[in-house]
Design an enzyme around this catalytic site. Structure first.
Site, PDB file in Angstrom:
ATOM      1  N   ALA A 168       0.820  -1.212   0.000  1.00 40.93           N
ATOM      2  CA  ALA A 168       0.000   0.000   0.000  1.00 40.93           C
ATOM      3  C   ALA A 168       0.856   1.265   0.000  1.00 40.93           C
ATOM      4  CB  ALA A 168      -0.943   0.018   1.217  1.00 40.93           C
ATOM      5  N   THR A 197       7.744   4.295   3.106  1.00 39.29           N
ATOM      6  CA  THR A 197       8.447   5.549   3.342  1.00 39.29           C
ATOM      7  C   THR A 197       7.539   6.567   4.012  1.00 39.29           C
ATOM      8  OG1 THR A 197       9.905   5.182   1.466  1.00 39.29           O
ATOM      9  CG2 THR A 197       9.705   7.444   2.247  1.00 39.29           C
ATOM     10  N   GLU A 223       5.416   1.650  -6.308  1.00 38.61           N
ATOM     11  CA  GLU A 223       4.252   1.113  -7.027  1.00 38.61           C
ATOM     12  C   GLU A 223       3.879   1.978  -8.208  1.00 38.61           C
ATOM     13  OE1 GLU A 223       1.400  -1.563  -4.772  1.00 38.61           O
ATOM     14  OE2 GLU A 223       1.592   0.152  -3.422  1.00 38.61           O
TER      15      GLU A 223
END
Lengths: 789, 151
Positions: free
Chosen positions: A552, A556, A742
């Site tokens: 998800a 970071t 992502e």
């Protein structure tokens, strides 16, 4: 900004010199080991006396197991045990199925996506060794033996009789009710509706366009196959060494399945050779743990490449029909999406995954009304799971291909159409109502257009010859963490050793992208200490703090913020301690790279080591902090990608000859690895656009279950990927950082497809655009694609 | 059966089984787990080692085929703790992420530079054509090899 031809040129909006470490480039924390072959992956581990397990998989797509004869297998010298539904874990209580039916006390069912107790959207339809097989590759039995070779040999000696049941392989057939019910509730697993805004009457001069696209079943293709080592201790404790993305989730599922207290299952995250989502769910762990307990020995399970391609998870097949109504100037007024989502043989994460697809478009575009319907169906094919972006690549690919078609219909430049609709900083997400934060997608588009010379290349006269060039772009949005809709927090423990070095104990999971290095840099910045003095520990359910996991896009934004908070807290403690030593209020002190001095009298200086030793020995102070960071926002993260392709109209082969990726990252933490992630995402996306697809034969077998027949992009075919970063900060991540891993994949396939369509004047949208499909398109031969107009 | 060969500069003599692959000999018999098995069919290159100066897939070489030959594995590159130029360049250029393809990739690069000390960009790409990387997109790997070649 000029278009730079330098190989791998990076131009940040502002290369920060305001930080000592953050924003600069570092190798990943264990690069030094990896280049020597000294990094230990799970398959390299040896526990004395360990046994090995191999599985028997179903050769048919759907059927009941009538009998299993394991006598020959058990008799093979070196075989410790053979396991199947005949001796799989059973429930102490009658089991209630998802459709309300009460099952017999035989098979304990579970959902391997269920990370936390009582998690929604997790139908429990999977069992360790099912009595009904539901795809070619479904688990049937396991052999534990003293060597891997003997286990593999014994698997061949297990004799199984099946009663075949009708199978359904295509999601459209499943939706139409063909084939037998794969699970008691029927094959429509989930239907879902979402609306944002109110549908209005459309003005007379508005234009409506409907288009269809399909994203293929893909293999994550991490270079490390799936592997797990479960160690059994005579005390009853099981330690699972696994390259996973959520150690605590593994513990939840394994402990609940084996009906053991959580303290007796220890999960240790090991060095991982890539995942991209494929190792996000506990697939091998429950089996290995069960086998370790059953045989009372450590058990190592290693899937080979074909097993990993078929019997773990794959990116789902999704079909999207998007219908938009726009004003003549390109403003979107209304957008309706109809998704068909193929879950494969078991539900796992597919319900949540289908939901995730509905939440992306409104992060990218301002649209007054958005309606989304999605239907998720079971098929007798390999199980679907999240792959990098988790629904975003699927839906954004569909939307960006649609936007190019709309631009064509409206006679607008594709970039101009995007510019009419992209969100602005501070806009609200139409679905969740949350602020999108410092959403810099317009900067990405503008800077990218200039750097890529978009207008000039787009206006180039079309080639007539064999090789046709085209350019395409795509915009993308993604998120930062799970805030809103799921709990969101991260805890870390930071302790300073007496010599001033530091151990940061986290629940992080480095999937190979250098997350731990990023945590080091952030903590170092917060602590004002050389990152080389900091050691970062990964998730260990026994010795470390709780963390939901690395997915998800939260590592970071949430984890990094926690590391910063922990570092800053420790720095304050050091200042307090130094204040006692100097007999000076701590406001009069400053730090400088591992030292503390009196402002205005810098010669009066102590190292952290001196402070730490004095604190421990004289002040009875232990230098340890526990910090929890709570997510309270979830801004959008954005990218605009530009591709130039060359299509060989004779062979149908497509080469991507140039590529620019512009990313709104807030603040790069480790600059070199941010670029590396983006470049890696492009490799994956080009594969998605042009050549990657797991093909299921009429008999339900995965035809191309090997790298020989599953094509990924190799070095000679990869373009030089130029990266531009927009770093305007402004959100709650550490130093303003936002995610990159992502979103790096999200716009790629559409950018490439749009470029191909520009080159050929075509409307291809059935991915991947294989040479066959391209040739058919050029020569006007009908394909099976249904383009809805 | 007993075979003799040179491994990372050392004369070696070992008892092997006829059905072992070189990768099995390295990983299971000798504990040299740097070479990885990514596919078992010579497609991904994670198992690449150097045999008589040429890069080969150790998953496709039978152990007995190395009799009398010279083998270099990733473990044999660094000398006395000092990294080979290719290894240093990989670290410095961000060519290492998950690291699973790294040993094989470095060995392909080593074999290339042993043959052709100053390869072009194109020649580098072709030399690593048989090494799949899923993390880096190859750019920084190619840059690293170019740097090691003094380009």
């Amino acid at each position: 900004m000029e278009f730079h031809k330098e190989r791998g040129a990076i131009m940040a909006n502002q290369i920060s010199d305001q930080f000592q470490y953050v924003g600069k480039s570092f190798p990943v924390q264990d690069a030094w080991l990896k280049v020597q072959g000294e990094a230990t992956y799970t398959g390299d581990m040896v526990i004395p006396g360990m046994h090995f397990a191999k599985l028997l998989f179903s050769p048919i797509p759907h059927g009941r197991i009538v009998s299993i004869d394991t006598i020959k297998a058990e008799a093979l010298p070196g075989v410790i045990g053979v396991f199947s539904h005949l001796n799989a874990p059973i429930s102490a209580q009658p089991h209630r199925h998802t459709d309300g039916a009460v099952g017999a006390c035989s098979q304990l069912t579970f959902n391997r996506y269920r990370t936390i107790p009582q998690q929604e959207l997790c139908p429990e339809d999977e069992s360790l060794f099912p009595e009904t097989v539901r795809y070619v590759g479904d688990r049937v039995a396991a052999v534990v033996a003293v060597t891997m070779a003997i286990a593999a040999e014994a698997v061949k000696l297990i004799q199984v009789e099946y009663e075949p049941l009708p199978a359904v392989l295509d999601p459209r057939d499943s939706l139409a009710g063909l084939g037998a019910a794969i699970h008691p509730g029927g094959n429509l697993l989930h239907e879902y509706h979402l609306e944002a805004g109110k549908p209005e009457v459309m003005p007379e001069d508005s234009i409506t366009l409907s288009s269809w696209s399909r994203a293929p079943k893909m293999h994550h293709a991490a270079m490390e196959t799936h592997v797990c080592l479960a160690d059994y201790h005579p005390s009853g404790k099981i330690t699972i060494y696994t390259p996973c993305q959520g150690a605590f989730g593994v513990r939840t599922i394994v402990a609940d399945l084996l009906q053991m207290p959580y303290r007796l299952i220890r999960v240790v995250k090991t060095t991982m050779g890539g995942s991209f989502g494929g190792k996000q769910e506990p697939i091998l762990e429950p089996v290995a743990a069960f086998l370790a307990r059953a045989t009372r020995r450590p058990v190592q399970m290693i899937f080979d490449r074909p097993e990993t391609m078929v019997s773990t998870m794959c990116k789902p097949v999704t079909e999207s029909t998007i219908t938009t109504t726009a004003a003549p100037d390109g403003r979107l007024l209304d957008c309706r999406v109809d998704d068909l989502f193929d879950a494969g043989a078991y539900a796992t994460s597919s319900v949540d995954h289908a939901h995730a697809m509905s939440k992306k478009i409104l992060r990218l575009y301002q649209i007054p009304y958005y309606g989304h319907r999605s239907r998720t169906v079971y098929t007798n094919t390999p199980i679907s799971g999240g792959m990098r972006g988790w629904g975003a690549p699927e839906i954004i690919t569909a939307m960006e291909i649609h936007m190019d078609r709309l631009a064509k219909k409206l006679a607008l430049d594709p970039a101009a159409l995007r510019a009419k609709n992209l969100v602005c900083p501070g806009d609200l997400d139409g679905v969740t109502g949350m602020t999108l934060g410092n959403a810099r997608i317009r900067d990405c588009l503008e800077k990218g257009m200039i750097s890529f010379q978009w207008t000039k290349r787009r206006a180039r006269t079309q080639d007539e010859g064999r090789f046709r060039r085209g350019v395409g772009l795509a915009c993308a949005a993604h998120k930062n963490g799970m805030y809103k809709g799921f709990p969101e927090y991260s805890t870390m423990i930071l302790k300073m050793n007496e010599d001033g070095s530091v151990i940061l104990n986290t629940g992080q999971h480095d999937v190979g992208c250098g997350t731990l290095q990023a945590m080091k840099l952030i903590a170092a910045e917060g602590l004002d200490l050389d990152p080389e003095m900091i050691d970062v520990l990964e998730a260990d359910t026994e010795t470390g703090p709780y963390d939901f996991g690395c997915y998800a896009s939260r590592a970071t934004y949430i984890g990094g913020a926690c590391a910063l908070g922990a570092g800053q807290k420790m720095r304050q403690i050091l200042l307090q301690a130094a204040g006692k030593i100097f007999m000076v209020p701590s406001q009069h002190l400053a730090t400088d790279r591992g030292t503390i001095f009196i402002k205005g009298a810098p010669e009066r200086r102590l190292s952290y080591r001196e402070v730490a030793t004095k604190a421990a020995m004289e002040f009875n102070m232990e230098l340890i902090v526990t910090h929890t960071h709570y997510g309270t926002s979830n801004p959008g993260v954005y990218a605009a990608h530009f591709a130039e392709v060359e299509v060989d109209t004779c062979t149908g082969l497509v080469r991507v000859v140039d590529y620019l990726a512009v990313h709104d990252v807030g603040q790069a933490i480790n600059r070199m690895m941010v670029e590396g992630q983006i470049q890696g995402g492009v490799q994956m996306g080009i594969g998605m656009a042009l050549c990657e697809e797991l093909k299921i034969g009429a008999d339900g077998r995965t035809i191309n279950n090997s790298f020989r027949k599953y094509d990924v992009i190799n070095a000679p075919d990869m373009p030089e990927v130029k990266v531009l970063l927009v770093e305007e900060g402004g959100d709650d991540g550490p130093f303003g950082a936002k995610s990159v891993g992502e979103i790096a994949l999200v716009p790629v396939a559409a950018a490439v497809v749009n470029a191909v369509n520009h080159a050929l004047g075509s409307d291809l949208s059935d991915l991947p655009l294989t040479p066959q499909k391209i040739i058919r398109s050029i020569y006007g031969v009908k394909s099976s694609e249904t383009g809805v107009e | 059966m007993l075979i003799s060969f040179i491994l990372n500069g050392q004369e070696t003599c070992l008892e092997i089984e006829p059905d072992w692959r070189l990768i099995d000999l390295l990983r299971d018999k000798l504990g040299l787990t740097g070479s990885k098995e990514g596919c078992g069919e010579g497609e991904c290159g994670a198992c690449t080692v150097i045999m008589d100066g040429k890069a080969v897939h150790s998953c496709l070489v039978l152990a007995l085929q190395i009799r009398g030959r010279e083998i270099i594995t990733i473990e044999g590159l660094a000398k006395n703790g000092e990294l080979d130029q290719i290894q240093s360049a990989f670290i410095k250029n961000g060519a290492v992420q998950c690291g699973y393809c790294t040993p094989g990739m470095i060995m392909s690069a080593k074999a290339l530079l042993m043959q052709n000390p100053h390869p072009t960009n194109e020649q580098i790409r072709i030399a690593i054509a048989g090494n799949i990387c899923r993390c880096t997109g190859y750019s920084k790997i190619i840059a690293a090899i170019g740097e090691a070649a003094g380009n």
